[in-house]
Design a protein around this motif. Structure first.
Motif, mmCIF file in Angstrom:
data_model
loop_
_atom_site.group_PDB
_atom_site.id
_atom_site.type_symbol
_atom_site.label_atom_id
_atom_site.label_comp_id
_atom_site.label_asym_id
_atom_site.label_seq_id
_atom_site.Cartn_x
_atom_site.Cartn_y
_atom_site.Cartn_z
ATOM 1 N N PHE A 93 19.569 49.392 -22.660
ATOM 2 C CA PHE A 93 20.836 48.669 -22.773
ATOM 3 C C PHE A 93 21.261 48.083 -21.437
ATOM 4 O O PHE A 93 21.924 47.042 -21.389
ATOM 5 N N ALA A 94 20.863 48.750 -20.336
ATOM 6 C CA ALA A 94 21.171 48.217 -19.001
ATOM 7 C C ALA A 94 20.546 46.850 -18.802
ATOM 8 O O ALA A 94 21.081 46.007 -18.064
ATOM 9 N N ALA A 95 19.398 46.606 -19.467
ATOM 10 C CA ALA A 95 18.725 45.311 -19.349
ATOM 11 C C ALA A 95 19.446 44.220 -20.122
ATOM 12 O O ALA A 95 19.018 43.064 -20.098
ATOM 13 N N VAL A 96 20.535 44.584 -20.777
ATOM 14 C CA VAL A 96 21.345 43.597 -21.499
ATOM 15 C C VAL A 96 22.732 43.492 -20.896
ATOM 16 O O VAL A 96 23.265 42.400 -20.698
ATOM 17 N N SER A 97 23.339 44.645 -20.574
ATOM 18 C CA SER A 97 24.754 44.641 -20.196
ATOM 19 C C SER A 97 24.988 44.348 -18.729
ATOM 20 O O SER A 97 25.945 43.654 -18.381
ATOM 21 N N GLY A 98 24.141 44.908 -17.824
ATOM 22 C CA GLY A 98 24.364 44.729 -16.399
ATOM 23 C C GLY A 98 25.538 45.509 -15.862
ATOM 24 O O GLY A 98 25.970 45.310 -14.731
ATOM 25 N N PHE A 155 13.815 45.858 -32.454
ATOM 26 C CA PHE A 155 13.043 44.717 -31.961
ATOM 27 C C PHE A 155 13.895 43.493 -31.610
ATOM 28 O O PHE A 155 13.592 42.815 -30.617
ATOM 29 N N PRO A 156 14.950 43.161 -32.380
ATOM 30 C CA PRO A 156 15.740 41.969 -32.016
ATOM 31 C C PRO A 156 16.275 42.006 -30.588
ATOM 32 O O PRO A 156 16.142 41.029 -29.845
ATOM 33 N N LEU A 157 16.857 43.157 -30.201
ATOM 34 C CA LEU A 157 17.414 43.233 -28.849
ATOM 35 C C LEU A 157 16.305 43.330 -27.808
ATOM 36 O O LEU A 157 16.423 42.779 -26.706
ATOM 37 N N LEU A 158 15.216 44.006 -28.140
ATOM 38 C CA LEU A 158 14.083 44.064 -27.220
ATOM 39 C C LEU A 158 13.523 42.661 -26.971
ATOM 40 O O LEU A 158 13.102 42.332 -25.860
ATOM 41 N N THR A 159 13.539 41.833 -28.004
ATOM 42 C CA THR A 159 13.074 40.448 -27.859
ATOM 43 C C THR A 159 13.944 39.681 -26.870
ATOM 44 O O THR A 159 13.439 38.936 -26.024
ATOM 45 N N VAL A 160 15.256 39.876 -26.982
ATOM 46 C CA VAL A 160 16.183 39.196 -26.064
ATOM 47 C C VAL A 160 15.915 39.637 -24.631
ATOM 48 O O VAL A 160 15.890 38.813 -23.703
ATOM 49 N N ILE A 161 15.692 40.951 -24.430
ATOM 50 C CA ILE A 161 15.415 41.468 -23.089
ATOM 51 C C ILE A 161 14.136 40.854 -22.530
ATOM 52 O O ILE A 161 14.088 40.389 -21.384
ATOM 53 N N ILE A 162 13.099 40.838 -23.355
ATOM 54 C CA ILE A 162 11.811 40.307 -22.907
ATOM 55 C C ILE A 162 11.913 38.821 -22.580
ATOM 56 O O ILE A 162 11.392 38.342 -21.570
ATOM 57 N N VAL A 163 12.613 38.064 -23.434
ATOM 58 C CA VAL A 163 12.724 36.618 -23.232
ATOM 59 C C VAL A 163 13.539 36.304 -21.973
ATOM 60 O O VAL A 163 13.124 35.476 -21.145
ATOM 61 N N SER A 164 14.679 36.956 -21.813
ATOM 62 C CA SER A 164 15.558 36.622 -20.685
ATOM 63 C C SER A 164 14.985 37.096 -19.344
ATOM 64 O O SER A 164 14.854 36.298 -18.408
#
Length: 434
Positions: free
Chosen positions: A110-115, A225-234
Motif C-alpha cells: 500500500f505504501a507503493a500507492v499512498s506515499g 491484481f488491479p492495484l498491483l497493476t497500478v503499482i507496476i505501471v506507475s
C-alpha cells in the motif's frame, strides 16, 4: 543581538510555536517572515513572502503530491487496500507470526500507492488488527507490526518525504524514488525477520493462521491484481523512463479511478470524499513547503547553517563522525517533532554539511528518510504509535511502544547496512540514470 543570535532565537521560537500546537507550516512561515523583518526590514520581508510563496507553489514537480495522495485515497475507499492484505494473509498467514508478516507486506504494497506513513498505518491497521486479535496475537506484536510497517509509506516510492527533500535540495525526484526501492525491500525483509524472531522467542505472541489451499491463494492474489497493476505501471514506468514522476502519478491516479469505476467500487460520495481528503492533505503539505521557502532565506541571512556546519566540521570527528552526530540529532528531534517538520527544518542546515564532506545527496536523502521513519515510532511522540492507538483504542500506549522496539532495532540495522554499503540505495538510480 548578532544575526546568528537572531537565527537561533527564531528557531527556538519556531519549536515553541510547534509545542503550542501551531501548524508546522505556519510556525516556519511566521518565524521566517518576522525574522526577516528584524534583520532586513518589512519591505524585504514582504518581497520575500510574495516571491517565495508564488515560486514554491508554482513548482511543477509538486504536482506529484496531490496525484499520488488521490491515488492512495481512491484505493483505500474502493477496498483495494484490504485486498492487498488478504493476498498477503493467504500466502504467509499460515506461518507462525504470519498475520503480522502479512500486515507488513500489506503496508509495503500500500505504501507503493499512498506515499504516506499515516495513511498506510491507518488503512492496513483497520483491516489487520481485528484479524490478529481474533487469532490471539499479542497486542504488542500486532500493534508494533502495523506501526512499524506504516513507516514504509515514507520510504517506498512514491514518498512525500522524497518529494519534499527533492524540492528543498533541487535533486531529482525520479532518482530519489528509485533509490527508495531496494532499501524499502530490505527494511520490509528485516521487519518480517523481526516478527520471526519475536515469535521464536514467544510462540504464543503470534500463533499460526488457518491453512489456505493453493487455489485460494491464487484467487486472493488475483483479487489484488488491479492495484498491483497500478503499482507496476506507475513505478515501473518511472524506472523504464516511460514516465516522469509527475506523469506516473497522473497515470496511476487515473488508472485507480477507472478500475474502481469499472468494478463499481467507487460511488459519487466516495469520489467526492476522496477528493476533499486529498485537498486537505495537499493544502497541509503546500503550507509546509511555503513555510520552508520563507524560513530558509531567513536562516541564510543569519548564517546559522554555515556556522553550525563549521562547528561540526571543526570537531575533528571526520565525515562519518559528523554523519553520526546528524543521525543522533534526528533521533532526538524525532522524540518531539513530526517527520515532515523535521525534514523541512533540518535539510537546509544539514544538507550543505553532508555535501561538503562529499557524500552523495541521493544516498543521504535515503538515510534522512529512514532516520525520520525511526522518529515516527520513537517515544514520547511517535506519530505512527498515536495513529495505531486511534485504531486499537483498548491497547495501552506503553504496550504499543514496547511492541515497536524490536522493529526500531531492525530499522537501525537497515540504516547501518546502507551506511556501510551505499550501493543498496544507489544501485537502481545509477543503473537507470547513468
Amino acid at each position: 543581538m548578532s544575526d546568528f543570535g537572531i537565527g537561533v532565537g527564531g528557531l527556538l521560537a519556531m519549536f515553541a510555536l510547534m509545542v503550542l500546537r501551531m501548524p508546522v507550516g505556519m510556525a516556519m512561515l511566521a518565524v521566517g517572515y518576522f525574522g526577516t523583518v528584524v534583520i532586513s526590514g518589512s519591505r524585504s520581508a514582504n518581497a520575500l513572502f510574495v516571491t517565495e510563496t508564488f515560486s514554491s507553489t508554482a513548482n511543477y514537480n509538486l504536482t506529484v503530491i496531490p496525484l499520488f495522495v488521490l491515488m492512495g485515497n481512491i484505493a483505500s475507499v474502493a477496498g483495494f487496500s484490504s485486498r492487498l492484505y488478504e493476498a498477503a494473509f493467504a500466502w504467509v498467514g499460515r506461518l507462525r507470526g504470519g498475520l503480522a508478516s502479512a500486515s507488513i507486506v500489506g503496508c509495503a504494497a500500500f505504501a507503493a500507492v499512498s506515499g504516506s506513513s499515516v495513511a498506510t498505518a491507518v488503512t492496513i491497521g483497520k483491516v489487520a488488527l481485528p484479524e490478529m486479535k481474533r487469532f490471539g496475537y499479542s497486542n504488542a506484536l500486532a500493534t508494533g507490526a502495523v506501526a512499524a510497517g506504516g513507516t514504509l509509506g515514507f520510504l517506498i516510492p512514491p514518498s512525500t518525504g522524497f518529494v519534499l527533500y527533492a524540492i528543498l535540495t533541487e535533486e531529482s525526484i525520479g532518482q530519489l524514488f528509485m533509490a527508495g526501492i531496494l532499501p524499502g525491500i530490505l527494511l520490509t525483509a528485516l521487519f518480517i525477520g523481526t516478527v520471526t524472531l519475536v515469535t521464536l522467542r514467544d510462540p504464543d505472541a503470534g500463533p499460526r493462521g488457518a491453512a489456505v489451499s493453493l487455489g485460494q491463494r491464487m484467487t486472493a492474489l488475483f483479487r489484488a491484481f488491479p492495484l498491483l497493476t497500478v503499482i507496476i505501471v506507475s513505478i515501473g514506468g518511472i524506472y523504464l523512463g516511460v514516465f516522469t514522476p509527475v506523469e506516473a502519478a497522473g497515470v496511476g491516479a487515473g488508472l485507480v479511478i477507472m478500475i474502481a469505476l469499472a468494478m463499481r467500487k467507487l460511488g459519487l460520495s466516495d469520489l467526492l470524499g476522496s477528493v476533499m481528503e486529498t485537498v486537505r492533505t495537499t493544502a497541509m503539505l503546500y503550507l509546509i513547503v511555503i513555510g520552508a521557502s520563507v524560513l530558509n532565506p531567513f536562516l541564510a541571512l543569519t548564517h546559522v547553517p554555515e556556522t553550525l556546519g563549521s562547528m561540526m566540521t571543526s570537531t575533528g570527528l571526520g565525515a562519518y563522525g559528523v554523519l553520526l552526530m546528524i543521525v543522533i540529532a534526528y533521533l532526538v528531534l524525532g522524540m518531539f517533532m513530526d517527520g515532515l517538520a523535521m525534514l523541512v527544518v533540518t535539510t537546509p542546515i544539514f544538507f550543505p554539511i553532508i555535501t561538503g564532506f562529499g557524500f552523495d545527496p541521493i544516498w543521504y536523502g535515503v538515510i534522512a528518510v529512514i532516520v525520520i521513519e525511526m522518529g515516527m515510532i520513537t517515544p514520547p511522540v511517535g506519530l505512527n504509535v498515536f495513529v495505531v492507538k486511534s485504531v486499537a483504542e483498548d491497547v495501552p500506549m506503553s504496550t504499543i511502544f514496547r511492541g515497536v522496539l524490536p522493529f526500531w532495532i531492525a530499522m537501525a540495522v537497515c540504516l547501518l547496512l546502507i551506511v556501510i554499503f551505499p550501493q543498496i540505495a544507489l544501485f537502481v538510480p545509477q543503473a537507470m540514470f547513468n
